[in-house]
Enzyme design. Structure first.
Site, mmCIF file in Angstrom:
data_model
loop_
_atom_site.group_PDB
_atom_site.id
_atom_site.type_symbol
_atom_site.label_atom_id
_atom_site.label_comp_id
_atom_site.label_asym_id
_atom_site.label_seq_id
_atom_site.Cartn_x
_atom_site.Cartn_y
_atom_site.Cartn_z
ATOM 1 C CE LYS A 51 -0.657 0.674 4.967
ATOM 2 N NZ LYS A 51 0.111 1.935 4.992
ATOM 3 C CB THR A 52 3.950 2.230 1.809
ATOM 4 O OG1 THR A 52 3.379 1.998 3.100
ATOM 5 C CG2 THR A 52 4.850 3.448 1.870
ATOM 6 C CG ASP A 243 -0.966 5.218 4.916
ATOM 7 O OD1 ASP A 243 -1.487 4.257 4.315
ATOM 8 O OD2 ASP A 243 0.071 5.111 5.600
ATOM 9 C CD GLU A 244 -2.193 1.835 8.030
ATOM 10 O OE1 GLU A 244 -3.277 1.212 7.993
ATOM 11 O OE2 GLU A 244 -1.088 1.274 8.059
ATOM 12 C CD GLN A 274 -4.254 -5.313 7.873
ATOM 13 O OE1 GLN A 274 -3.350 -5.289 8.716
ATOM 14 N NE2 GLN A 274 -4.017 -5.162 6.582
ATOM 15 N NE ARG A 621 -0.128 -8.550 11.012
ATOM 16 C CZ ARG A 621 -0.192 -7.685 10.012
ATOM 17 N NH1 ARG A 621 0.762 -6.786 9.865
ATOM 18 N NH2 ARG A 621 -1.185 -7.725 9.147
#
Length: 686
Positions: A51-52, A243-244, A274, A621
């Protein structure tokens, strides 16, 4: 899907011809999101999907198309994320744009910059002061002192009041509503809470002060109450990127909607699966209802995962498929196959800790670093058995962003009761307990200890507390509390051969209950877990020695050699603190109903879905190896063992030909615990 991004501004004459290499740097999904046209764009970025990279390339693409950097607003949740994104944008777009004028950073940073320019419109000087957390707490303490409530133990501490006011601001709700919905333990003193909160806001305004939450709330007020300023800012920002986005709260969501204006040239990146921070005020509807708020928006899923093996992702996809409120997607691995995730039933919590410790030692013996492993759990209290087991094996560990269980103040307070009941000469334990009695200050504590210390050592603890020389130093306002303390210590010191678990039950019973039925009592839950943990020890000395061993090991492990932290330690963390991180090997503990998911969460479908999202975050994770561990029973107690039910999240996983995991055989009720070795060696017995 939106049309390709148009030329919002012509590229300046003489600009360098270097162009972005989208085909070589991005996959098809990422490239589609980067090239999306003007208007609202929702990028649903699955775990580990880049995503970044996608967001930074979209910013660079806008700059390449001629959008002035000063016309872009990039909002993130941490300064570190903002710095990293701007650095990447500079690397990508440095040949055709000066990124220095781009406004990028946290919501609070951006609000601070904008408020400095328009503070006068709100009645503030442009030199207003921003309070950090410590300064804000001090101001709240001053407001409490003005109301002469400092000695009222029932009244919330300044930190708790500050959290209440902060949550109300970010939820955009009255303090009264937040108190009723989330902080019911404060209801008995509600009028004073409201008065103190109002005074806190008044003092900040009088002194031209803003705390971090004020930066956002005042910016919203500026945009809503001053149309000309709003028009100026919405005209300036031709592109807003967030973002997020799944972590935004109501206030942040409102600010984004206000800043994009009629143009609605908005790009938000996040993963609805998430969204796990509702307890902090995160508003799930911001992302899940985005298409309703922005009809016709482009939706771009990113599903190619660059983190985990296909086996881990098959399990993750099966987990989240049970949620009804989501943007459906299935993550696809870009990596090589790995081991099948293992579900490990153990006899009890002690055996669960032993399994993890032994497996970690095996992995380290095979050459894997402790840094490559992590143990995740729903709450820190679920790690106390493991902390003791790791200490016994000499395995260094860190607890991420949280006080180790045995180092929490309320846990140390409970242990101090047992320490002093066991050893009347334990000065530190007595003083810790005395200072927590209402009406007993530092001076009184010293006088009480001096009186106790000179009494004959053969005198029993109850007789020592009742001695006239001791009673003479009890302040009048502390008489009632000291009598309750005296009665409790009498029961504890007269315990005979009772187990430390039974003695802690006395301490727990003596606590003041939550102010209202159903009120949150996380400290009480910690003490109940401590009581259960203590029940496995035969006597108080063995129990206290085990706790001291953990504390000593923690202190030694924190600093090694020349005072430097060890470079290879095992990570212990809650799932919430693990979000955004990854490890080759992950253990998830305590997967029983009531612990993961929490009991309260299962009473409400929305909360249960958030708990399932939390489990999804936990399993994603893992890059390669994933172990899902649960105990069949609680630790032995005086009334026997409590049978535990495996987490519903495990029960929901498919079985048979479509199975996404392997389950080790359950342990025999009273037999040895067996571990499946990672290599060709036969099973080993613990």
């Amino acid at each position: 899907m939106a049309a390709p991004l148009p030329l919002i501004h012509a590229v300046p004459a003489g600009a360098p011809s270097r162009r972005l290499d989208l085909d070589g740097a991005l996959n098809d999904e990422q490239r589609a999101a980067v090239e999306a046209g003007e208007g609202p764009v929702l990028v649903i970025a699955g775990a580990g999907s880049g995503k970044t990279r996608t967001l930074t390339y979209r910013v660079a693409r806008m700059l390449e198309r001629g959008v002035p950097p000063s016309s872009l607003l990039l909002l993130t949740f941490t300064n570190k994320a903002a710095r990293e994104m701007i650095r990447r944008v500079e690397e990508l777009a440095g040949g055709f744009a000066d990124v220095g004028s781009l406004l990028g950073g946290t919501f609070h940073h951006a609000a601070h910059v904008l408020l400095r320019q328009h503070a006068a419109a709100l009645g503030f000087s442009t030199g207003f002061t921003v309070l950090d957390r410590e300064d804000a707490r001090d101001l709240m303490a001053t407001c409490l002192a003005e109301r002469k409530l400092r000695s009222d133990k029932r009244f919330p501490r300044p930190d708790a009041l500050l959290d209440l006011v902060s949550l109300a601001t970010n939820l955009q709700q009255p303090v009264s509503q937040v108190l009723v919905d989330r902080r019911r333990e404060m209801l008995p003193v509600a009028p004073e809470v409201f008065a103190t909160a109002r005074r806190f806001q008044q003092r900040k305004a009088q002194l031209h002060l803003m705390d971090y939450d004020d930066l956002l709330s005042h910016l919203k007020r500026l945009l809503e109450d001053h149309p000309s300023i709003r028009a100026e800012l919405t005209g300036r920002f031709q592109g807003v990127l967030v973002d997020e986005y799944q972590d935004t709260n109501r206030l942040q969501g409102d600010l984004v909607d206000l800043l994009v204006g009629e143009r609605k040239n908005l790009t938000v990146v996040g993963d609805d699966c998430q969204s796990i921070y509702s307890f902090r005020g995160a508003e799930f509807t911001n992302i899940i209802d985005f298409p309703q708020r922005y009809p016709g928006c482009g939706i771009y899923p990113l599903t190619r995962n660059y983190r985990s093996t296909p086996q881990v992702l098959r399990l993750a996809n099966a987990v989240i498929a049970r949620n009804t409120r989501q943007f459906p997607k299935a993550l696809v691995s870009d990596g090589a196959p790995g081991p099948v995730p293992q579900v490990v039933p153990t006899r009890d919590v002690k055996a669960q800790a032993a399994f993890v410790a032994e497996r970690v030692l095996e992995l380290r013996a095979r050459g894997e670093r402790l840094e490559s492993m992590a143990v995740l759990y729903r709450a820190h209290l679920h790690s106390l058995e493991l902390q003791l087991e790791l200490t016994r094996h000499g395995i260094p560990f860190r607890v991420r962003s949280g006080v180790r269980f045995f180092e929490q103040a309320h846990v140390k307070d409970a242990l101090a009761h047992l320490r002093w009941a066991h050893n009347r000469a334990d000065e530190l334990a007595f003083k810790r307990l005395a200072r927590r009695l209402s009406g007993v200050g530092t001076a009184s504590t010293e006088h009480l200890w001096t009186a106790l210390a000179v009494l004959p050592p053969e005198l029993s603890l109850p007789d020592a507390l009742a001695h006239p020389d001791v009673q003479a130093h009890v302040p009048k306002k502390a008489q009632a509390g000291f009598q309750r303390f005296q009665a409790l210590m009498t029961r504890l010191s007269s315990g005979g051969t009772r187990s430390p678990g039974a003695l802690l039950a006395e301490v727990l019973a003596a606590r003041e209950p939550p102010a209202t039925p159903g009120g949150a009592d996380p400290r009480g839950e910690d003490l109940r877990q401590l009581q259960e943990f203590a029940g496995r020890f035969e006597d108080v000395p063995r129990f206290l020695s085990a706790i001291a061993l953990v504390a000593e090991f923690s202190a030694r492990a924190a600093l090694e050699g020349d005072g430097e932290a060890p470079d290879d330690v095992l990570t212990l963390t809650t799932v919430h603190q693990a979000k955004g991180l990854e490890w080759p090997t992950v253990f998830v503990l305590g997967l029983t109903d009531g612990r993961f998911p929490l009991s309260l969460a299962t009473r409400d479908p929305e909360n249960e879905e958030e708990e399932r999202r939390l489990f999804y975050v936990a399993v994603t994770r893992a890059r390669e190896a994933l172990w899902l561990v649960y105990p069949h029973t609680s630790l032995p107690r005086e009334d026997g063992r409590l049978l535990l039910t495996p987490s519903r999240f495990l029960a929901e996983l498919p079985v048979g030909p479509d199975a996404v995991c392997e389950t080790l055989p359950p342990p025999e009720p009273d037999g040895p615990i067996r571990l499946r070795d990672l290599g060709p060696d036969p099973d080993r017995e613990l």
